[in-house]
Design a protein around this motif. Structure first.
Motif: not given
Length: 112
Positions: A63-71, A73-88
């Motif tokens: 579970v701890n490994a899954s939580v770290k992986q989800m964290k 992924y969430s950082v990556k999603v946040k960064d990519e959403s910022m890039e997507l917002k700027q592209a939009t």
């Protein structure tokens, strides 16, 4: 005669002591077997509990490994959403400019 009586008394006491020890040992024998069985049962239960604890630790680690992986992924999603917002925003400006809705800013020197 007194020595014979003392000898008989001493032998009787030694015999009683030996008889009492044998009775005690026989009683202790069953008690020792019972303690041995109880110790074996306790050891089996302790092994089962240790196995369950190890299994729970393994699940917690998973579970701890899954939580770290989800964290991550969430950082990556946040960064990519910022890039997507700027592209939009850039795409929206380009569409408006292409459609003629918005004109590029013109310097004041050109307007004069």
């Amino acid at each position: 005669m007194i020595w014979i009586n003392l000898g008989i008394i001493v032998l009787a006491l030694v015999g009683l002591g030996l008889y009492g020890f044998l009775l005690y040992r026989n009683k202790m024998k069953s008690d020792l077997q019972r303690v041995k069985r109880l110790t074996e049962r306790f050891q089996i239960r302790a092994d089962v509990i240790q196995g369950l604890v190890n299994e729970i630790k393994q699940h917690v680690d998973t579970v701890n490994a899954s939580v770290k992986q989800m964290k991550a992924y969430s950082v990556k999603v946040k960064d990519e959403s910022m890039e997507l917002k700027q592209a939009t925003v850039g795409l929206t400006k380009e569409i408006k400019r292409t459609a003629g809705i918005e004109r590029p800013t013109v310097s004041t020197e050109t307007k004069m």
